[in-house]
Enzyme design. Structure first.
Site, short mmCIF file in Angstrom:
data_model
loop_
_atom_site.label_atom_id
_atom_site.label_comp_id
_atom_site.label_asym_id
_atom_site.label_seq_id
_atom_site.Cartn_x
_atom_site.Cartn_y
_atom_site.Cartn_z
N GLU A 126 0.74 -1.14 -0.09
CA GLU A 126 -0.19 -0.04 0.15
C GLU A 126 0.80 1.18 -0.17
OE1 GLU A 126 -3.17 0.23 3.14
OE2 GLU A 126 -1.96 2.03 3.98
N PRO A 144 1.88 11.46 -2.30
CA PRO A 144 2.75 12.46 -1.70
C PRO A 144 1.83 13.73 -1.25
CG PRO A 144 2.90 12.30 -4.23
CD PRO A 144 1.81 11.15 -3.82
N ASP A 179 -11.53 7.57 9.30
CA ASP A 179 -11.45 7.78 10.54
C ASP A 179 -12.31 9.24 10.77
OD1 ASP A 179 -10.32 5.76 11.96
OD2 ASP A 179 -8.27 6.25 10.93
N ALA A 187 -19.13 1.76 6.40
CA ALA A 187 -18.48 1.10 5.03
C ALA A 187 -19.38 0.30 4.46
CB ALA A 187 -17.13 0.33 5.35
N GLU A 207 -13.70 1.42 18.14
CA GLU A 207 -15.15 1.64 18.30
C GLU A 207 -15.97 0.66 18.76
OE1 GLU A 207 -16.50 4.45 15.31
OE2 GLU A 207 -14.50 5.29 15.45
N ALA A 208 -15.48 -0.58 18.46
CA ALA A 208 -16.50 -2.02 18.52
C ALA A 208 -16.44 -2.19 20.00
CB ALA A 208 -15.78 -2.96 17.67
N ASP A 248 -17.69 -6.69 16.33
CA ASP A 248 -17.02 -6.33 15.23
C ASP A 248 -16.99 -7.43 14.12
OD1 ASP A 248 -15.64 -4.20 14.35
OD2 ASP A 248 -13.65 -4.73 14.58
P1 FAD Z 1 -16.58 0.23 9.33
O1 FAD Z 1 -16.60 -1.13 8.55
O2 FAD Z 1 -17.92 1.18 9.07
O3 FAD Z 1 -16.56 0.12 10.77
C1 FAD Z 1 -16.40 1.17 11.75
C2 FAD Z 1 -16.97 0.83 13.25
O4 FAD Z 1 -18.39 0.82 13.17
C3 FAD Z 1 -16.33 -0.64 13.59
O5 FAD Z 1 -16.17 -0.35 15.26
C4 FAD Z 1 -17.65 -1.48 13.37
O6 FAD Z 1 -17.62 -2.65 14.49
C5 FAD Z 1 -18.60 -0.41 13.71
N1 FAD Z 1 -20.00 -0.64 12.97
C6 FAD Z 1 -20.09 -1.06 11.65
N2 FAD Z 1 -21.38 -1.18 11.24
C7 FAD Z 1 -22.10 -0.81 12.28
C8 FAD Z 1 -23.54 -0.52 12.65
N3 FAD Z 1 -24.42 -0.88 11.63
N4 FAD Z 1 -23.93 0.01 13.78
C9 FAD Z 1 -22.96 0.28 14.88
N5 FAD Z 1 -21.71 -0.04 14.66
C10 FAD Z 1 -21.22 -0.49 13.52
N6 FAD Z 1 -8.44 5.22 6.53
C11 FAD Z 1 -8.33 6.19 5.76
O7 FAD Z 1 -8.65 7.28 5.98
N7 FAD Z 1 -7.81 6.06 4.51
C12 FAD Z 1 -7.34 4.71 4.04
O8 FAD Z 1 -7.08 5.01 2.66
C13 FAD Z 1 -7.43 3.78 4.70
N8 FAD Z 1 -6.97 2.67 4.26
C14 FAD Z 1 -7.27 1.53 5.36
C15 FAD Z 1 -6.73 0.29 4.96
C16 FAD Z 1 -7.06 -0.83 5.84
C17 FAD Z 1 -6.46 -2.23 5.42
C18 FAD Z 1 -7.50 -0.67 6.96
C19 FAD Z 1 -7.64 -1.76 7.95
C20 FAD Z 1 -7.98 0.54 7.49
C21 FAD Z 1 -7.66 1.64 6.75
N9 FAD Z 1 -8.01 2.99 7.17
C22 FAD Z 1 -7.75 3.85 6.13
C23 FAD Z 1 -8.73 3.10 8.46
C24 FAD Z 1 -9.99 3.07 8.52
O9 FAD Z 1 -10.65 3.98 7.66
C25 FAD Z 1 -10.53 3.23 9.96
O10 FAD Z 1 -10.03 2.25 10.68
C26 FAD Z 1 -12.05 3.47 10.47
O11 FAD Z 1 -11.99 4.01 11.60
C27 FAD Z 1 -13.00 2.25 9.97
O12 FAD Z 1 -13.06 2.01 8.70
P2 FAD Z 1 -13.92 0.73 8.43
O13 FAD Z 1 -13.97 0.77 6.87
O14 FAD Z 1 -13.22 -0.52 9.05
O15 FAD Z 1 -15.22 1.00 9.14
#
Ligand code: FAD
Length: 317
Positions: free
Chosen positions: A19, A23, A126, A144, A185-186, A192
């Site tokens: 990944e 820049p 985030d 997501a 946050e989970a 999660d």
């Molecule tokens: P989600 O899957 O939406 O989950 C977020 C939280 O909400 C979790 O605690 C989940 O348990 C909870 N949740 C989900 N659905 C519900 C619901 N219906 N009700 C209540 N709670 C719920 N960040 C960036 O800004 N840019 C990037 O390019 C980037 N790349 C990443 C790549 C990888 C491989 C990883 C692991 C993370 C990356 N991140 C990136 C960080 C990511 O955006 C954060 O970790 C963010 O806080 C959570 O994203 P998620 O897609 O896992 O969220």
């Protein structure tokens, strides 16, 4: 080609991928190429390009502060297109809920399709620096899973406000994030995992994990995920520790634990060069064990620097 097709075509052989981060605004893309070039000999079938959240900056206008919204590392899609073209490799743009309306996401996905990009990583993003908790953008998605649903709808020819009958539907392969040590946050790992299952049920094709330094956490996570009916590939994300300060930074930013042996080894280092070497050796051991366990891909977080990733790849591929 889809990430899942690359995995299938590898026929059990572990693939190498990484990944990169765009820049900072105003810097040259050559910097990025200089870090990608040394890694291409390991034949990554795909390269991920992150997307950064927007942030507020304050401009001093005769003593009054003007608050403006900006994005310090724009260009994810442009970088994906240029890397794809230059290296003939698949690229995976990270698409975020945070900072984008659903319409903006749709336009981005349409551009992806025109550029021949077959994969997207669907993420929530985030909270912004000023926010304690993630707040969805007006007209954007909260989780997501909703983004995965939107992408899946496009795969069926359903745009946000129109249904288009076409034989040129999108066919995105969708990656999502998974957290062997639970998302911050989970309320629990099981909660999660249920959320992860929802993302997979909504159409996610594979999972990439948050970095971890103890392989047992990954193995346990995969076992649990399978118990919850998550049957898509789970790609481990590996980050080599690179500086002494990572001992504090990584747990703080990524909410992960560092194994005691690693902490002791890094603390015993005289300088950052020695710490970097410890990080490389740790990642080599991790990678060897993961490879033996038959993981589909070893996915490295380069954070824009490739020399340590190259040292690891040389030792294992
Ligand atoms: P989600 O899957 O939406 O989950 C977020 C939280 O909400 C979790 O605690 C989940 O348990 C909870 N949740 C989900 N659905 C519900 C619901 N219906 N009700 C209540 N709670 C719920 N960040 C960036 O800004 N840019 C990037 O390019 C980037 N790349 C990443 C790549 C990888 C491989 C990883 C692991 C993370 C990356 N991140 C990136 C960080 C990511 O955006 C954060 O970790 C963010 O806080 C959570 O994203 P998620 O897609 O896992 O969220």
């Amino acid at each position: 080609m889809k990430v899942t097709d690359h995995i299938e075509a590898a026929n059990g052989k572990t693939l190498f991928s990484f990944e990169i981060i765009p820049p900072k605004k105003g810097r040259s893309i050559q910097e990025l190429y200089d870090n990608i070039d040394p890694l291409m000999e390991f034949k990554p079938p795909f390269i991920d390009v992150t997307t950064s959240r927007e942030e507020y900056i304050y401009i001093d206008r005769d003593g009054l502060l003007d608050k403006k919204l900006t994005r310090m590392r724009p260009g994810t899609l442009g970088i994906c297109a240029s890397i794809k073209h230059k290296y003939e490799v698949d690229t995976v743009p990270h698409v975020l809920c945070g900072g984008f309306t659903k319409e903006e996401t749709e336009y981005l996905l349409v551009d992806c399709q025109y550029l021949g990009i077959d994969n997207v990583m669907a993420l929530r993003g985030d909270a912004m620096k000023e926010q304690k908790y993630f707040e969805p953008t007006n007209g954007g998605h909260q989780y997501a899973k909703e983004l995965v649903e939107q992408i899946q709808q496009m795969n069926c020819g359903n745009f946000l406000h129109e249904v288009v009958e076409t034989d040129n539907c999108a066919d995105f392969c969708i990656g999502v994030a998974g957290y062997p040590e639970k998302h911050i946050e989970a309320p629990s790992i099981t909660s999660d995992l249920k959320r992860l299952k929802e993302k997979v049920d909504a159409g996610a094709d594979y999972v990439v994990t948050q970095m971890f330094f103890d392989n047992h956490k990954y193995f346990e996570f995969c076992d649990l995920a399978r118990q919850y009916g998550i049957n898509v590939p789970i790609v481990p994300g590996i980050k080599p520790l690179a500086i002494k300060k990572h001992l504090q930074l990584l747990p703080q930013v990524f909410k992960i634990d560092l194994p005691e042996d690693l902490v002791d080894a890094v603390e015993a280092c005289k300088d950052s060069k020695a710490a970097r070497q410890v990080g490389v050796e740790w990642a080599i051991q991790q990678s060897k064990e993961l490879m033996q366990a038959g993981v589909p891909v070893l996915h490295f977080y380069s954070m824009g620097k490739s020399s340590n990733i190259k040292a690891i790849a040389e030792a294992i591929f």
